[in-house]
Design a protein around this motif. Sequence first.
Motif, PDB file in Angstrom:
ATOM      1  N   SER A 135       8.255  10.408   3.480  1.00 17.64           N
ATOM      2  CA  SER A 135       7.591  11.683   3.154  1.00 17.64           C
ATOM      3  C   SER A 135       8.393  12.890   3.624  1.00 17.64           C
ATOM      4  O   SER A 135       8.048  14.031   3.317  1.00 17.64           O
ATOM      5  CB  SER A 135       6.194  11.708   3.780  1.00 17.64           C
ATOM      6  OG  SER A 135       6.288  11.752   5.201  1.00 17.64           O
ATOM      7  N   LYS A 140       2.401   2.280  -3.405  1.00 15.65           N
ATOM      8  CA  LYS A 140       1.550   3.003  -4.346  1.00 15.65           C
ATOM      9  C   LYS A 140       1.761   4.515  -4.251  1.00 15.65           C
ATOM     10  O   LYS A 140       1.622   5.234  -5.246  1.00 15.65           O
ATOM     11  CB  LYS A 140       0.082   2.675  -4.085  1.00 15.65           C
ATOM     12  CG  LYS A 140      -0.284   1.210  -4.335  1.00 15.65           C
ATOM     13  CD  LYS A 140      -1.706   0.919  -3.893  1.00 15.65           C
ATOM     14  CE  LYS A 140      -2.052  -0.559  -4.049  1.00 15.65           C
ATOM     15  NZ  LYS A 140      -3.410  -0.875  -3.527  1.00 15.65           N
ATOM     16  N   ASP A 141       2.104   4.997  -3.057  1.00 15.83           N
ATOM     17  CA  ASP A 141       2.264   6.433  -2.839  1.00 15.83           C
ATOM     18  C   ASP A 141       3.715   6.895  -2.906  1.00 15.83           C
ATOM     19  O   ASP A 141       3.967   8.106  -2.994  1.00 15.83           O
ATOM     20  CB  ASP A 141       1.685   6.830  -1.481  1.00 15.83           C
ATOM     21  CG  ASP A 141       0.183   6.594  -1.402  1.00 15.83           C
ATOM     22  OD1 ASP A 141      -0.485   6.806  -2.429  1.00 15.83           O
ATOM     23  OD2 ASP A 141      -0.303   6.189  -0.330  1.00 15.83           O
ATOM     24  N   TYR A 142       4.645   5.946  -2.854  1.00 16.16           N
ATOM     25  CA  TYR A 142       6.059   6.319  -2.813  1.00 16.16           C
ATOM     26  C   TYR A 142       6.829   5.546  -3.896  1.00 16.16           C
ATOM     27  O   TYR A 142       7.231   4.401  -3.692  1.00 16.16           O
ATOM     28  CB  TYR A 142       6.649   6.052  -1.421  1.00 16.16           C
ATOM     29  CG  TYR A 142       6.003   6.922  -0.371  1.00 16.16           C
ATOM     30  CD1 TYR A 142       6.459   8.217  -0.144  1.00 16.16           C
ATOM     31  CD2 TYR A 142       4.886   6.472   0.340  1.00 16.16           C
ATOM     32  CE1 TYR A 142       5.845   9.037   0.793  1.00 16.16           C
ATOM     33  CE2 TYR A 142       4.269   7.280   1.280  1.00 16.16           C
ATOM     34  CZ  TYR A 142       4.744   8.563   1.498  1.00 16.16           C
ATOM     35  OH  TYR A 142       4.128   9.376   2.418  1.00 16.16           O
ATOM     36  N   GLU A 192       6.731   5.483   6.576  1.00 18.42           N
ATOM     37  CA  GLU A 192       6.026   6.466   5.742  1.00 18.42           C
ATOM     38  C   GLU A 192       6.469   7.876   6.082  1.00 18.42           C
ATOM     39  O   GLU A 192       6.697   8.714   5.184  1.00 18.42           O
ATOM     40  CB  GLU A 192       4.508   6.334   5.934  1.00 18.42           C
ATOM     41  CG  GLU A 192       3.720   7.286   5.057  1.00 18.42           C
ATOM     42  CD  GLU A 192       2.217   7.083   5.168  1.00 18.42           C
ATOM     43  OE1 GLU A 192       1.504   7.599   4.285  1.00 18.42           O
ATOM     44  OE2 GLU A 192       1.761   6.422   6.123  1.00 18.42           O
ATOM     45  N   GLU A 234       0.838  -1.203   0.000  1.00 19.76           N
ATOM     46  CA  GLU A 234       0.000   0.000   0.000  1.00 19.76           C
ATOM     47  C   GLU A 234       0.872   1.252   0.000  1.00 19.76           C
ATOM     48  O   GLU A 234       0.582   2.232  -0.695  1.00 19.76           O
ATOM     49  CB  GLU A 234      -0.927  -0.008   1.219  1.00 19.76           C
ATOM     50  CG  GLU A 234      -2.046  -1.031   1.153  1.00 19.76           C
ATOM     51  CD  GLU A 234      -2.881  -1.050   2.425  1.00 19.76           C
ATOM     52  OE1 GLU A 234      -2.692  -0.155   3.291  1.00 19.76           O
ATOM     53  OE2 GLU A 234      -3.727  -1.962   2.578  1.00 19.76           O
TER      54      GLU A 234
END
Length: 395
Positions: free
Chosen positions: A393, A323-325, A389, A320
Amino acid sequence: MSNHLTLSVEQSPVMNTYTRFPVTMVKGKGSFIWDEKEDKYLDFTSGIATCNLGHVPGYVHDKVQEQLSLLWHCSNLYHIPSQEKLAKLLIYNSFGDQVFFCNSGTEANEALIKLARKHAEMRGKDSRKIITFKHSFHGRTLAALSATGQEKLQQGFAPLVEGFQHLEFNSFEDLKVLETIEACGVLLELVQGEGGVIPANKEWVLKLAEICKQNDLLLMIDEIQTGMGRTGSLFAYQQYGIIPDIVSLAKGLGSGFPIGALIASNEVAQAFNPGSHGSTFGGNPLATSAGLATVQYIVENQIAQDAQKLGSYLVEKLEELQKDYPQIKEVRGLGLLVGVVFEGSALDVVKKLLAEKVLTLTAGEHVLRILPPLNASKDEVDLFVKTLENVLSGE
């Protein structure tokens, strides 16, 4: 007189064989470890897959305490009750018939190499060659290092021990070479841990096992990092539908106490006889009491099955995150031996996580290696993923 008092303030009296992080650990419990400043860290290294039940597990602690008051060490010229019990427990839960005990993983692989060659002599085979695989890791002693398929680790230690040939891991093409080569056995990890957390392809392993059987080659599995429930079964080979001839163990076998083991079938084990191999400290009462308690707890409490479930949960959470990183290129592994492949430096991620009081490892330049205790909680996994995360980020 020795010049040992001339060390500078900065120079450690301990040889410089490790690149150490600037942290001194003094206490541990469960999934956490504390430094000398009493700062608390989430330990997702498990001592490099050694503290599989977390730090200072209660059941093992109590059994070791009992043994501490009785007997720490005696010669292997005498029977040792905890050694006999641990051997029987390992045999009952594996393919094997006999066990040899030593002190570490590299010693277990040294014993494996000697047993394979002795077995070849017993069978009248001309070749003593052992086939291993590129990017493998089998230990630091000279024969185990020679078996290891990483030239960077071998530099400076020539001449290496003869009698090893390295093929490509997961390569069906290289298996054709195996069908024609003169050798006595094949040694492999079912997940290459140090080599990048690379699981073996199941169909490839089944083909390899078939070739070994057809060509009278011993099938030998290095379970030093994958064993004792780490991959979701007590031994990784149990997920691949194969029956090995020899398995080497260490790391998670003793919950941090130095212990290694070799499990073999009767047919292979008979190649050893009194005087052909030995170990002063191997299988001593203290180490085998820790090993016995560790394996009992893992088996009786279905820790391996729990690790499989928690491993699936961890991988799901990491995918999961992927998908964002986009700097995460791949998530791979088996059970709770998990690797995250980064586009950039994995060591940079390790250092940033360390600053956030989370401990992880690398497995090569680009792979973050994650090794939680097998009995870690979902909340601890969530804490790890959230911290990762935040690191990614830049928070």
